[in-house]
Write an enzyme that holds these catalytic residues in place. Structure first.
Site, mmCIF file in Angstrom:
data_model
loop_
_atom_site.group_PDB
_atom_site.id
_atom_site.type_symbol
_atom_site.label_atom_id
_atom_site.label_comp_id
_atom_site.label_asym_id
_atom_site.label_seq_id
_atom_site.Cartn_x
_atom_site.Cartn_y
_atom_site.Cartn_z
ATOM 1 N N GLU A 97 16.106 -0.553 -6.415
ATOM 2 C CA GLU A 97 15.810 -1.918 -5.971
ATOM 3 C C GLU A 97 16.909 -2.887 -6.408
ATOM 4 O OE1 GLU A 97 11.985 -3.046 -7.364
ATOM 5 O OE2 GLU A 97 10.929 -1.456 -6.293
ATOM 6 N N ALA A 100 0.856 -1.198 0.000
ATOM 7 C CA ALA A 100 0.000 0.000 0.000
ATOM 8 C C ALA A 100 0.883 1.236 0.000
ATOM 9 C CB ALA A 100 -0.888 -0.012 1.240
#
Length: 940
Positions: A72, A36
């Protein structure tokens, strides 16, 4: 970045090979959907990355430009291996530059910059560009499913074919479940219209029938696996037979499947198989302490193994990469030399076996040395290293391991093999011109060629092909040469300048001989070949070497290399089938004869309860007492016992060991006090009878008599025999055998045509059970109760029959007779663990049986042979580790049962060690598709 494709990839990965009862096969985290939006988004991503095993990058120009993707990837490379980063190309282009050893920066358009320089070799990537253009992707579309299998295989740690097989199996299982559910629902609908009691009964009956059908199917499956295993064994693949046997045990763990697996394990000399990511094995070396094995492969890797436990070798650290066509340890084991492609030779510091360190740069070779290095060898003093290859031979002084110095080049031209003599003064080089050259190496900087090429080498009476392997005996007097002409020759090199061939060439291989090695004693030679076999030769007589047994089979491709461990008990071979096999040369799975047979006209034997004493009855009318504390060196205790006027053919101990009874051919029985085994005392006068048996309490002795009766004697009065009641009568034939049940309440008496059971709870008034108890027998010569008293083993003519006597009035026959002997059964005996039965026969053998399941006893291995005549009696030591077998021709042989006991208790481990692995998922489904897959061998 790939809004439509990413969800489809996630769903496909989660569904592939998914069991029906799980929501997903894998948990796949997707950074744009699984989290979220929140201020701490990056910390959530970090946590998700930390919990992940793999990173899948959907590579595209948009992804390459994204700072989030770069961050990432950068985080992953900082905390994980690049080998766990998988690339799926969805748009753009990827190009690898072999010269630069990196992605091409000019032609690659879809990778973030942090990936440049991240991979040592070109990684495999999946092309999904076509999938991106499909509007409605389905995991069942052939193209997309194939790509997803490529991506999912490493995630499941399975080969792609195995993953497909698993997916198909899970899909079929789900479909079967759906059909079964529909059928059950339909059945329930019908059941609603009938009486509930009838419905329940019908359901129970159906469930019972289903269970019976399932059990019958399992029995058929495991017997099919046994047949396939037999076929594999017959075709020279015992490892495959072991894999199938392991699968059978996993499906149905019973005495039959275990016995079949024991037979496979006993039938091969393979000790263990190493297959943990080994390439095609080109060479091997073992340290002088026997603890470390190095295997060099054509895949340019050296794998190190800890051999401290030969049954379960352990892979050490990461593979050494570089030149690995040939490997050799220094004599002290602290240095490893590797040689291979492009003339490259490297030295490694082996002080820490888990982390070998490269010593300096590769050894400098002449500019002309660009070919393959095929052999490396240290001199026995460890200061000289020789290498041989396509370009010839080179010699280095490696006294300073970090700074080796090349000192000479003895010869040019292809050299396939080389070996130093044990004194280090001679170097033998095998050449591609059918020759071997011997070099004087007293001064390694000035090698001197010794004499001419050995007489007969060049095609006259010697090798007609390249000499690819050479080996000296430990005494240095003999040289063995293996050639591509399929032969091996032995040479007397006592006079280095005039080698002389010994005897005729050794023939037996059907293809090129690749390697030869002598065992430490020099009397055993091993040779391996492209015919996939290993042959052992007895070279005790150097002029007449003799092949030992049949070739060893186990490899499924060329066998390239061979070596003995320093103790000579293990042979190690490696081949192009990407396996290394350790062969046990001591045959540890079979019972082993202990020491020399005990001689002295002996016909019967029995262990005392202490296990330290063995008593034998003899044809010289005496009874001998032996100390067997050291099973390999029994010795007589005291003087032989006399008193019988004829042969002594039966011996029995009371359970406390203080009383012994002996019976003779003259039909007399003597009772002895054995409190001091050095000075046994005779108790009372001899009594009439031959066969005898003690009750478990030691207070009652049963003796058969010539008039077909049995007399009970009370020994409670300090061992002095006192007759109890009247004789047991009613036997229709002479009594041949007797046995008390362990609880002492039942006595079994066997004769020519039946067995009678007696209730002897009241010793003064025994009561006959049944009429007769067990009938329809032809000849009963031996009886034994199992330790729990519920089973009676009966030696009947050539077979052994087991009876369930838990209901003493109604004995029931168990299963089929135990067959295997070819003449009368003379003796039967149970071990105290209840699972082992020994039988002996006039066919001169002893057979061991696994009777864990009394309804399905199975033979353990081959009969024990070596007895010169009838084996008249067998007796287990109380601890079950030793079996005594007495022969009609005056000998007793002691058998060490530890090998078979250890095999039974470690059967799965031993079978897995032999096979190297269990069936893979695809092999399982191809062989037994209706059984759910089971991992039968844990990963090493």
């Amino acid at each position: 970045m790939d809004g439509k494709l990413a969800p489809a990839v996630q769903e496909a990965l989660q569904q592939m090979a998914k069991p029906w009862y799980r929501p997903r096969a894998l948990r796949v985290f997707r950074d744009d959907a699984s989290l979220a939006a929140n201020p701490g988004l990056w910390h959530s991503i970090e946590a998700a990355l930390d919990d992940s095993e793999f990173f899948i990058l959907l590579a595209s120009p948009q992804a390459a430009a994204s700072p989030w993707v770069s961050r990432e990837v950068e985080y992953w490379l900082a905390h994980r291996s690049s080998e766990r980063l998988l690339i799926a190309l969805t748009d753009g282009a990827i190009e690898w530059d072999d010269r630069a050893g990196d992605f091409s920066r000019e032609k690659t358009t879809c990778l973030p910059s942090v990936l440049y320089g991240a991979f040592a070799t070109e990684p495999r990537w999946i092309d999904l560009r076509e999938a991106r253009r499909v509007e409605q992707l389905s995991s069942r579309m052939p193209y997309f499913r194939d790509r997803m299998a490529d991506l999912a295989a490493p995630l499941h740690h399975l080969p792609k074919d195995d993953l497909f097989a698993a997916d198909i199996q899970q899909h079929r299982r789900t479909q079967r479940l759906i059909r079964a559910t529909v059928a059950i629902l339909a059945g329930l609908t019908v059941l609603l219209g009938v009486a509930s009691v009838e419905a329940v009964n019908n359901t129970k009956a159906a469930i019972k029938q289903q269970r019976v059908a399932e059990e019958q199917r399992r029995i058929a499956t495991v017997r099919q696996l046994a047949a396939l295993g037999d076929a594999a064994d017959a075709l020279g693949n015992p490892r495959r037979a072991a894999m199938l046997g392991l699968a059978a045990v996993a499906i149905s763990n019973n005495s039959e499947t275990k016995a079949n697996l024991i037979r496979v394990v006993e039938g091969t000399t393979i000790n263990s198989t190493l297959i943990d990511r080994i390439g095609s094995v080109a060479s091997m070396a073992i340290t002088s302490d026997g603890r470390t094995l190095a295997t060099g492969s054509f895949d340019e890797e050296v794998v190190l193994w800890d051999l401290s436990d030969r049954d379960h070798p352990v892979r050490l650290g990461s593979p050494l990469t570089g030149a690995v066509e040939a490997v050799a340890f220094s004599p002290d084991g602290r240095t490893l030399a590797t040689g291979g492609l492009k003339g490259e030779v490297v030295l490694w510091d082996m002080s820490d076996r888990d982390r070998p360190a490269r010593l300096g740069s590769r050894l400098a070779t002449p500019a002309s040395w660009t070919g393959l290095v095929q052999a490396v060898a240290f001199a026995p003093d460890g200061r000289t290293l020789a290498i041989g290859g396509i370009n010839g031979t080179l010699v280095w002084d490696v006294s300073d391991r970090a700074r080796p110095v090349r000192v000479s080049a003895p010869e040019s031209g292809a050299v396939d093999s080389l070996a130093f003599s044990p004194d280090g003064h001679t170097l033998a080089t095998g050449r591609g011109l059918f020759t071997v050259v011997l070099w004087e190496m007293t001064d390694p900087s000035r090698p001197v060629r010794l004499g001419e090429t050995p007489e007969g080498y060049q095609g006259r009476a010697g090798h007609a092909g390249a000499v690819v392997s050479v080996a000296f005996t430990p005494d240095g007097r003999t040289l063995a040469t293996g050639s591509r002409d399929k032969t091996v020759m032995l040479w007397d090199v006592s006079d280095r300048s005039r080698p002389v061939r010994l005897g005729e060439p050794l023939t037996g291989h059907t293809d090129r001989v690749e390697s030869v090695a002598f065992a430490p004693g020099g009397r055993l030679l091993a040779t391996v070949s492209q015919d996939k076999t290993v042959i052992l030769w007895d070279t005790s007589d150097r002029s007449h070497a003799v092949r030992l047994g049949e070739p060893l089979i186990g490899h499924t491709d060329w066998v390239e290399s061979v070596a003995f461990t320093p103790d000579g008990r293990t042979l190690v071979t490696g081949g192009r089938d990407k396996t290394v096999i350790l062969w046990d040369l001591s045959d540890r799975s079979r019972p082993v004869r202990l020491g020399e047979p005990l001689t002295g006209a002996m016909r019967a034997a029995a262990f005392a309860p202490d296990g330290r004493t063995l008593v034998t009855g003899s044809e010289d009318f005496t009874v001998k007492v032996w100390d067997v504390s050291d099973r390999n060196r029994p010795f007589l205790v005291g003087e032989p016992l006399t008193g019988h006027p004829d042969w002594v053919d039966s011996v029995a101990f009371a359970p406390d060991g203080r009383t012994m009874a002996t019976g003779g051919v003259d039909k007399t029985v003597i009772v002895w006090n054995m409190s001091d085994r050095r000075w046994p005392l005779r108790l009372g006068e001899p009594t009439s009878g031959s066969s005898l048996s003690f009750a478990p309490d030691g207070r009652t002795l049963a003796i058969n008599r010539l008039d077909r009766t049995v007399m009970l004697w009370d020994l409670s009065e300090h061992g002095w025999p006192v007759r109890l009641g009247k004789p047991l009568t009613g036997h229709s034939a002479p009594v041949e055998a007797m046995a008390f049940a362990p609880d002492g309440r039942t006595l079994a008496v066997g004769g020519t045509n039946n067995i009678v059971l007696w209730d002897v709870s009241n010793r003064d008034r025994p009561v006959r059970l049944g009429d007769p108890s067990i009938d329809g027998l032809e000849l009963v010569r031996s009886l034994a109760f199992s330790p729990d008293g519920r089973t009676l083993a009966v030696g009947h003519v050539n077979d052994v029959i087991l009876w369930d006597v838990s209901n003493r009035d109604r004995p029931a026959r168990l299963g089929e007779p135990l067959t295997g002997h070819t003449d009368w059964i003379e003796s039967v005996a149970f071990a105290l663990d209840e699972h082992l039965l020994a039988t002996s026969s006039r066919d001169k053998t002893v057979i061991l049986w696994d009777v864990s399941d009394h309804n399905q006893p199975v033979r353990l291995g081959e009969p024990l042979t070596g007895h010169p005549d009838w084996v008249e009696s067998v007796a287990f030591a109380p601890d079950g580790r030793t079996l005594a077998a007495s022969s009609k021709t005056k000998t007793v042989i002691l058998w060490d049962l530890d090998p078979i006991r250890n095999l039974r208790s470690n059967l799965i481990k031993r079978a897995c060690a032999i096979a190297g692995r269990g069936l893979t998922l695809s092999e399982w489904i191809a062989t037994i598709p209706d059984e759910p897959f089971q991992e039968t061998c844990s990963t090493r």
